[in-house]
Design a protein around this motif. Structure first.
Motif, PDB file in Angstrom:
ATOM      1  N   CYS A  51      68.747  75.359  97.155  1.00  0.00           N
ATOM      2  CA  CYS A  51      68.022  74.415  95.445  1.00  0.00           C
ATOM      3  C   CYS A  51      68.170  75.442  94.975  1.00  0.00           C
ATOM      4  CB  CYS A  51      66.669  74.042  95.387  1.00  0.00           C
ATOM      5  SG  CYS A  51      66.084  72.814  94.539  1.00  0.00           S
ATOM      6  N   LEU A  52      67.297  75.912  94.249  1.00  0.00           N
ATOM      7  CA  LEU A  52      67.277  77.015  93.153  1.00  0.00           C
ATOM      8  C   LEU A  52      68.304  78.176  93.852  1.00  0.00           C
ATOM      9  CD1 LEU A  52      64.918  76.662  91.068  1.00  0.00           C
ATOM     10  CD2 LEU A  52      67.073  75.462  90.736  1.00  0.00           C
ATOM     11  N   ASN A  63      59.116  65.724  90.230  1.00  0.00           N
ATOM     12  CA  ASN A  63      59.775  65.176  90.043  1.00  0.00           C
ATOM     13  C   ASN A  63      60.715  66.393  88.066  1.00  0.00           C
ATOM     14  OD1 ASN A  63      60.415  62.363  90.501  1.00  0.00           O
ATOM     15  ND2 ASN A  63      58.875  62.797  90.481  1.00  0.00           N
ATOM     16  N   ILE A  64      59.721  67.556  87.750  1.00  0.00           N
ATOM     17  CA  ILE A  64      59.491  68.085  86.814  1.00  0.00           C
ATOM     18  C   ILE A  64      59.927  69.302  87.607  1.00  0.00           C
ATOM     19  CG2 ILE A  64      58.142  68.639  85.655  1.00  0.00           C
ATOM     20  CD1 ILE A  64      56.293  66.881  85.132  1.00  0.00           C
ATOM     21  N   PHE A  65      59.649  70.030  88.939  1.00  0.00           N
ATOM     22  CA  PHE A  65      59.502  71.507  89.098  1.00  0.00           C
ATOM     23  C   PHE A  65      60.746  71.454  90.681  1.00  0.00           C
ATOM     24  CE2 PHE A  65      55.611  71.504  87.404  1.00  0.00           C
ATOM     25  CZ  PHE A  65      55.876  72.336  86.296  1.00  0.00           C
ATOM     26  N   GLU A  66      61.312  72.574  90.870  1.00  0.00           N
ATOM     27  CA  GLU A  66      62.059  72.989  91.855  1.00  0.00           C
ATOM     28  C   GLU A  66      61.983  74.131  92.489  1.00  0.00           C
ATOM     29  OE1 GLU A  66      66.248  70.205  91.163  1.00  0.00           O
ATOM     30  OE2 GLU A  66      65.877  72.038  90.117  1.00  0.00           O
ATOM     31  N   GLY A  67      62.103  73.905  93.325  1.00  0.00           N
ATOM     32  CA  GLY A  67      62.159  75.912  94.283  1.00  0.00           C
ATOM     33  C   GLY A  67      63.888  75.856  94.713  1.00  0.00           C
ATOM     34  N   LEU A  68      63.010  77.610  95.218  1.00  0.00           N
ATOM     35  CA  LEU A  68      64.504  77.961  96.064  1.00  0.00           C
ATOM     36  C   LEU A  68      64.749  77.521  97.433  1.00  0.00           C
ATOM     37  CD1 LEU A  68      62.911  82.000  96.162  1.00  0.00           C
ATOM     38  CD2 LEU A  68      64.448  80.420  94.078  1.00  0.00           C
TER      39      LEU A  68
END
Length: 515
Positions: free
Chosen positions: A76-77, A58-63
């Protein structure tokens, strides 16, 4: 009518928590979720446990990320990417205008920082983590290069058939470099990502609180606040749900399913699990991964693990233990219809599963015979580590441990049960301090390598960061796993995994319990 929700198995999308809120909110929309255990760390690159991952999703995301309900990837990113013809270079084009929770910019520098700290021993932040998952899944990455502010290139040492699906995993989520520099070795206690929720507080062994990211680059979350409340006992979790203290829980006791279904205010959510629960036997030897490259090099000899115990180094003893345990009874009476008996170390629907393997039948007489042949006609004493938390592959570890204790006692093996807090449990099993241990695995990316190489490969038998906590070290098995990872044709790749399962079954370092 107000509805409350339960989660009985791990659901991979972070939206699972949105399903669980009580619809009758006051001014602020708050979801309190009852978890079976606390997080260990809140750094995506330096965790292996599901409770930590659950919070960090819920806090982080990836490429890239998984499409909901699948293991297919989508942007995503990163907005797009290209893979070189030889498969050894991947160029990612990054999303512009994204901010970390601390207000700093997401860019190529952040990507390089997040990944390089895990693989580069000379990186100033490398000393702050074990980076176990990097060794498990990403050791084929040679370098991450910044091309410009919004373009990065990943260079591989060799072809890797699972690399793109692995890039959607939490391990390579992007952290704020500014936040890491601010907190140093304590950054895992103050996580800052780009995801839909921002970290507020962590009261150890009690709760973690997150709030909505008002500046999220996607649509703002529907919840204002998300609280993960630690309630280790499944009966206490259910009671907390029934009395309104929480709005959703995970891993209810299967014995309570009928009670749940009869309650009109409760909804039970289930889905098939991509997992395996097992008992590992420490076969006695691991290696120290001095350069943390995730592979055993020529100058890294096999050395005794701290939990070395001579009886478990003998194949006939391990086979005897497999024969002595009635897995069918455990699944029927403890899992209560929520699982199937496991005979291999990965789920039956995965590529390379060897259906032809014949499982060890329940045969106490055969177990006694093998113990006698191994030199232990009167058995021996052994300690079994018992998980203190419920997991999707093992809802009630203490009951399973007691069943195993009884079955082994019947053939002369006296089992002592040992339980400690979850964080220490993981540290000690990864360090090889146990003799036998209950554990398991929930798949990350749908690829067989994520089970076979991570859990059973000799390269994963590194003391201090082991995924292979049986410390099994057959070189032929590692060769087969390496060949599989370099092979793109699915049918050819499957042959390598099937051959490895034959060897593992005979050596018997694990008792595979259930999926």
């Amino acid at each position: 009518m107000k509805k409350k929700f339960l989660i009985s198995v791990l659901v991979l999308s972070i939206m699972v928590f949105v399903f669980g809120f009580n619809v009758a909110f006051a001014k602020q929309k708050v979801l309190v979720f009852g978890s079976s255990g606390d997080a260990v760390r809140l750094d995506p690159g330096d965790v292996t446990d599901g409770e930590s991952i659950q919070r960090m999703d819920n806090i982080f995301e990836g490429l890239v990320e998984y499409k909901p309900g699948t293991t297919e990837i989508q942007p995503c990113l990163a907005t797009s990417w290209e893979i070189s013809p030889d498969g050894k270079e991947i160029v990612f084009h990054l999303r512009k205008g994204v901010k970390f929770h601390d207000g700093t910019d997401f860019n190529a520098d952040a990507v390089v920082f997040s990944l390089a700290r895990q693989y580069d021993p000379n990186h100033p932040f490398h000393k702050y983590g074990e980076w176990a998952y990097w060794g498990y899944m990403f050791s084929d990455i040679k370098e991450v290069q910044k091309i410009d502010d919004y373009t990065v290139k990943i260079v591989l040492k060799k072809k890797n058939a699972s690399i793109m699906t692995s890039m959607a995993m939490f391990t390579v989520n992007i952290v704020s470099p500014a936040n890491a520099k601010k907190y140093g070795e304590d950054a895992f206690k103050h996580p800052v990502g780009t995801g839909p929720f921002k970290f507020v507080e962590w009261i150890k062994d009690d709760h973690i609180t997150l709030i909505a990211n008002e500046n999220y680059w996607r649509e703002r979350p529907k919840l204002d606040k998300l609280i993960f409340k630690v309630i280790p006992d499944p009966s206490a979790r259910l009671l907390a749900l029934e009395t309104g203290q929480v709005h959703g829980i995970e891993y209810p006791n299967p014995a309570d399913f009928e009670r749940i279904k009869k309650n009109p205010d409760l909804v039970l959510l289930t889905q098939p699990g991509m997992n395996v629960g097992y008992m590992a036997m420490n076969t006695g030897y691991g290696y120290v991964d001095k350069n943390k490259n995730g592979r055993r090099d020529a100058d890294e000899p096999w050395v005794k693990t701290p939990g070395y115990y001579e009886p478990l180094t003998k194949k006939k003893v391990r086979q005897a233990i497999n024969y002595a345990i009635d897995k069918k009874s455990i699944v029927e009476n403890i899992y209560r219809g929520t699982a199937i008996v496991a005979k291999n170390g990965m789920p039956p629907f995965m590529l390379g599963y060897n259906e032809d393997i014949k499982d060890y039948p329940y045969d106490p007489e055969k177990a006694r015979e093998l113990l006698k042949e191994a030199g232990y006609p009167d058995g021996f004493e052994v300690t079994l580590y018992v998980m203190p938390v419920s997991r999707p592959y093992m809802f009630d570890p203490p009951k399973i441990a007691e069943a195993i204790q009884g079955y082994l006692g019947a053939v002369g093996i006296k089992v002592k049960l040992y339980q400690i807090d979850w964080g220490t449990y993981l540290e000690e099993t990864e360090a090889g301090k146990h003799q036998m241990a209950l554990l398991g695995w929930t798949g990350d990316n749908g690829d067989p390598d994520n089970f076979m190489n991570v859990l059973y490969g000799p390269n994963s038998a590194s003391i201090g960061s082991a995924g292979n906590i049986a410390f099994y070290r057959d070189s032929a098995v590692q060769y087969l796993f390496d060949k599989a990872l370099e092979t793109y044709n699915p049918s050819d790749r499957a042959k390598y995994y099937k051959a490895a399962q034959v060897i593992i079954r005979d050596d018997a370092p694990w008792v595979y319990l259930a999926h």
